[in-house]
Design a protein around this motif. Structure first.
Motif, PDB file in Angstrom:
ATOM      1  N   VAL A  13     -32.389 -39.562  56.003  1.00  0.00           N
ATOM      2  CA  VAL A  13     -30.924 -39.680  55.944  1.00  0.00           C
ATOM      3  C   VAL A  13     -30.263 -38.365  56.487  1.00  0.00           C
ATOM      4  O   VAL A  13     -30.502 -37.302  56.279  1.00  0.00           O
ATOM      5  N   ALA A  14     -28.837 -38.536  56.936  1.00  0.00           N
ATOM      6  CA  ALA A  14     -28.320 -37.133  57.371  1.00  0.00           C
ATOM      7  C   ALA A  14     -26.690 -37.461  57.419  1.00  0.00           C
ATOM      8  O   ALA A  14     -26.192 -37.923  58.308  1.00  0.00           O
ATOM      9  N   HIS A  15     -26.435 -37.202  56.101  1.00  0.00           N
ATOM     10  CA  HIS A  15     -24.764 -37.582  56.026  1.00  0.00           C
ATOM     11  C   HIS A  15     -24.202 -36.847  54.878  1.00  0.00           C
ATOM     12  O   HIS A  15     -24.863 -36.206  53.986  1.00  0.00           O
ATOM     13  N   GLY A  16     -22.810 -36.699  55.115  1.00  0.00           N
ATOM     14  CA  GLY A  16     -22.019 -35.929  53.819  1.00  0.00           C
ATOM     15  C   GLY A  16     -21.161 -37.115  53.269  1.00  0.00           C
ATOM     16  O   GLY A  16     -20.811 -36.974  52.039  1.00  0.00           O
ATOM     17  N   ASN A  39     -26.187 -61.048  60.587  1.00  0.00           N
ATOM     18  CA  ASN A  39     -26.363 -60.695  62.006  1.00  0.00           C
ATOM     19  C   ASN A  39     -25.547 -59.138  62.279  1.00  0.00           C
ATOM     20  O   ASN A  39     -25.878 -58.763  63.104  1.00  0.00           O
ATOM     21  N   VAL A  40     -24.970 -58.524  61.010  1.00  0.00           N
ATOM     22  CA  VAL A  40     -24.528 -57.289  61.067  1.00  0.00           C
ATOM     23  C   VAL A  40     -25.069 -56.254  60.095  1.00  0.00           C
ATOM     24  O   VAL A  40     -24.728 -56.635  58.938  1.00  0.00           O
ATOM     25  N   LEU A  41     -25.969 -55.581  60.297  1.00  0.00           N
ATOM     26  CA  LEU A  41     -26.381 -54.529  59.382  1.00  0.00           C
ATOM     27  C   LEU A  41     -25.861 -53.337  59.545  1.00  0.00           C
ATOM     28  O   LEU A  41     -25.809 -52.610  60.660  1.00  0.00           O
ATOM     29  N   GLY A  42     -25.534 -52.546  58.141  1.00  0.00           N
ATOM     30  CA  GLY A  42     -24.891 -51.374  58.519  1.00  0.00           C
ATOM     31  C   GLY A  42     -26.121 -50.296  57.327  1.00  0.00           C
ATOM     32  O   GLY A  42     -26.395 -50.912  56.311  1.00  0.00           O
ATOM     33  N   MET A  43     -26.497 -49.389  57.849  1.00  0.00           N
ATOM     34  CA  MET A  43     -27.281 -48.462  56.909  1.00  0.00           C
ATOM     35  C   MET A  43     -27.315 -46.966  56.979  1.00  0.00           C
ATOM     36  O   MET A  43     -26.743 -46.564  58.252  1.00  0.00           O
ATOM     37  N   MET A  44     -27.253 -46.369  56.162  1.00  0.00           N
ATOM     38  CA  MET A  44     -27.146 -44.744  56.077  1.00  0.00           C
ATOM     39  C   MET A  44     -28.215 -44.440  56.809  1.00  0.00           C
ATOM     40  O   MET A  44     -28.005 -43.349  57.470  1.00  0.00           O
ATOM     41  N   PRO A  45     -29.250 -44.507  56.314  1.00  0.00           N
ATOM     42  CA  PRO A  45     -30.594 -43.840  56.669  1.00  0.00           C
ATOM     43  C   PRO A  45     -30.710 -44.124  58.499  1.00  0.00           C
ATOM     44  O   PRO A  45     -30.332 -45.112  58.933  1.00  0.00           O
ATOM     45  N   HIS A  46     -31.667 -43.336  59.219  1.00  0.00           N
ATOM     46  CA  HIS A  46     -31.674 -43.215  60.640  1.00  0.00           C
ATOM     47  C   HIS A  46     -33.043 -44.003  60.883  1.00  0.00           C
ATOM     48  O   HIS A  46     -33.979 -43.111  61.272  1.00  0.00           O
ATOM     49  N   PRO A 104     -16.542 -40.642  71.442  1.00  0.00           N
ATOM     50  CA  PRO A 104     -16.445 -39.112  71.451  1.00  0.00           C
ATOM     51  C   PRO A 104     -16.816 -38.750  70.184  1.00  0.00           C
ATOM     52  O   PRO A 104     -16.390 -38.964  69.141  1.00  0.00           O
ATOM     53  N   GLY A 105     -18.014 -37.823  70.136  1.00  0.00           N
ATOM     54  CA  GLY A 105     -18.383 -37.473  68.975  1.00  0.00           C
ATOM     55  C   GLY A 105     -19.683 -38.010  68.360  1.00  0.00           C
ATOM     56  O   GLY A 105     -20.233 -37.715  67.256  1.00  0.00           O
ATOM     57  N   SER A 106     -20.330 -39.108  69.005  1.00  0.00           N
ATOM     58  CA  SER A 106     -21.525 -39.646  68.686  1.00  0.00           C
ATOM     59  C   SER A 106     -22.529 -38.612  69.023  1.00  0.00           C
ATOM     60  O   SER A 106     -22.598 -38.131  70.061  1.00  0.00           O
ATOM     61  N   ASN A 107     -23.437 -38.558  68.054  1.00  0.00           N
ATOM     62  CA  ASN A 107     -24.470 -37.435  68.485  1.00  0.00           C
ATOM     63  C   ASN A 107     -26.010 -38.124  68.220  1.00  0.00           C
ATOM     64  O   ASN A 107     -26.963 -37.256  68.292  1.00  0.00           O
ATOM     65  N   CYS A 108     -26.057 -39.224  67.915  1.00  0.00           N
ATOM     66  CA  CYS A 108     -27.458 -39.868  67.613  1.00  0.00           C
ATOM     67  C   CYS A 108     -27.821 -41.047  68.639  1.00  0.00           C
ATOM     68  O   CYS A 108     -28.725 -41.747  68.645  1.00  0.00           O
ATOM     69  N   ASP A 109     -26.760 -41.046  69.562  1.00  0.00           N
ATOM     70  CA  ASP A 109     -27.044 -41.929  70.703  1.00  0.00           C
ATOM     71  C   ASP A 109     -28.196 -41.897  71.638  1.00  0.00           C
ATOM     72  O   ASP A 109     -28.975 -42.905  72.013  1.00  0.00           O
ATOM     73  N   VAL A 110     -28.666 -40.436  71.830  1.00  0.00           N
ATOM     74  CA  VAL A 110     -29.889 -40.303  72.735  1.00  0.00           C
ATOM     75  C   VAL A 110     -31.017 -40.653  71.975  1.00  0.00           C
ATOM     76  O   VAL A 110     -31.966 -41.204  72.452  1.00  0.00           O
ATOM     77  N   LEU A 150     -26.317 -53.389  64.693  1.00  0.00           N
ATOM     78  CA  LEU A 150     -26.960 -52.383  63.948  1.00  0.00           C
ATOM     79  C   LEU A 150     -26.081 -51.391  64.094  1.00  0.00           C
ATOM     80  O   LEU A 150     -25.788 -50.544  65.061  1.00  0.00           O
ATOM     81  N   GLY A 151     -25.500 -51.008  62.549  1.00  0.00           N
ATOM     82  CA  GLY A 151     -24.794 -49.532  62.637  1.00  0.00           C
ATOM     83  C   GLY A 151     -25.620 -48.636  61.692  1.00  0.00           C
ATOM     84  O   GLY A 151     -25.885 -49.026  60.475  1.00  0.00           O
ATOM     85  N   VAL A 152     -25.762 -47.413  62.183  1.00  0.00           N
ATOM     86  CA  VAL A 152     -26.451 -46.696  61.480  1.00  0.00           C
ATOM     87  C   VAL A 152     -25.524 -45.339  61.250  1.00  0.00           C
ATOM     88  O   VAL A 152     -24.955 -44.760  62.257  1.00  0.00           O
ATOM     89  N   CYS A 153     -25.465 -44.912  59.976  1.00  0.00           N
ATOM     90  CA  CYS A 153     -24.646 -43.734  59.477  1.00  0.00           C
ATOM     91  C   CYS A 153     -23.341 -43.779  59.928  1.00  0.00           C
ATOM     92  O   CYS A 153     -22.686 -44.643  59.466  1.00  0.00           O
TER      93      CYS A 153
END
Lengths: 231, 84
Positions: free
Chosen positions: A144-147, A191-198, A13-19, A87-90
């Motif tokens: 990027v798009a983050h606070g 095998n697990v990458l996290g990054m702030m840029p989209h 609930p609240g994801s908005n880059c899923d599409v 992969l986790g983005v933002c």
């Protein structure tokens, strides 16, 4: 002939880059993809797991703090243990940090502003399953798009990240105060990458850049190579 | 019934960009004597008595969810109160 890969885009609930993530996989990468709701308990049928950006649970308490306790995260942890690409983005990155799948934490941006713009990144490592389609040291442009993208970890953790080459992307010009310009890190197993840029917002030159597509292409390339050898 | 007051703050070693901005703002309002501001969170919990020690329960809750030990510290006060 190899079958197509099947990706899961986890939706909280609240994801908005899923599409955007779905579009990147289906239309630009050309692989299979499904939305997976956060109360799902198994991810067995998927070859890769994508945690999209957004504001899961309204960022209440801390970014990612509540999402990490959703049912699907147990399955994400299992998939990580099984060696599947994750992969986790933002916000997805923030959730991976809260879940302890990646070390460190996010602080508010130094400027206190929400930053939304294309940034230049340096590919620090091109040997990972997410970056082997890039050249090491290459500069790529991804928005990027983050606070809260101001990455922090203690000195001991930073030394470990450096020693194991776990810093995958750094900012050419630091937008948020992030420690050592860190934009993206990988776990020790790789095998697990996290990054702030989209990267999912940079898959078509029509939208300004297609530099992000290679992340997804790298995953596919690695998977195909592994599965051809087995066959 | 217990009323638990929990204070979550950024660790001393972690820069607080919000606190810094507020410090600058107070200095601009001529409160030169203010040298530092740290911004944290305050939470109030109502907790029913159980066979578990209340401190044990609250420590667990804070470590698990309410604070992120990588960047935050917490402290709390427990008061007994009448449930309703």
């Amino acid at each position: 002939m190899c079958r197509t890969l099947k990706f899961a885009v986890i939706v909280f609930p609240g994801s908005n880059c899923d599409v955007d993530m779905y579009h990147a996989i289906k239309d630009e990468l050309g692989e299979e993809v499904e939305y997976v709701w956060h109360d799902t308990s198994s991810l067995e049928e998927y070859d890769g797991i994508l945690l999209p950006g957004g504001f899961s649970y309204g960022d209440y308490l801390r970014t990612g703090a509540i999402a990490r306790f959703s049912k699907v995260m147990q399955a994400v942890i299992k998939a990580a243990d099984d060696g599947k690409p994750i992969l986790g983005v933002c916000n997805g990155f923030q959730i991976l940090l809260e879940a302890g799948l990646l070390p460190g934490a996010m602080r508010r941006n130094e400027s206190l502003s929400f930053i939304c713009k294309p940034v230049e990144l340096k590919v620090e490592s091109s040997t990972t399953m997410f970056t082997n389609a890039y050249q090491e040291g290459q500069t790529i442009t991804i928005p990027v798009a983050h606070g809260e993208g101001n990455y922090y970890c203690d000195e001991e953790t930073l030394a470990k990240l450096k020693a194991n080459h776990q810093i995958v992307f750094t900012y050419r010009r630091n937008p948020n105060g992030s420690l050592e310009n860190i934009a993206g890190i990988i776990n020790e197993k790789g095998n697990v990458l996290g990054m702030m840029p989209h990267p999912e917002r940079a898959v078509d030159t029509l939208l300004g850049s297609a530099d992000g597509l290679k992340i997804f292409q790298s995953i596919v390339k690695t998977w195909r190579e592994a599965h051809v050898v087995k066959a | 019934m217990y009323k638990v007051k929990i204070y979550v703050t950024l660790r001393e070693s972690v820069l607080d960009p919000q606190g810094k901005a507020v410090t600058n703002s107070l200095n601009a309002l001529h409160y030169q004597e203010v040298t530092d501001v740290r911004i944290g969170k305050y939470m109030e919990l109502k907790v029913e008595k159980s066979d578990r020690n209340i401190h044990e329960v609250i420590d667990e809750i804070c470590d698990k969810l309410l604070a992120n030990p990588v960047i935050e510290d917490y402290r709390y006060e427990v008061e007994e109160c009448v449930g309703h």
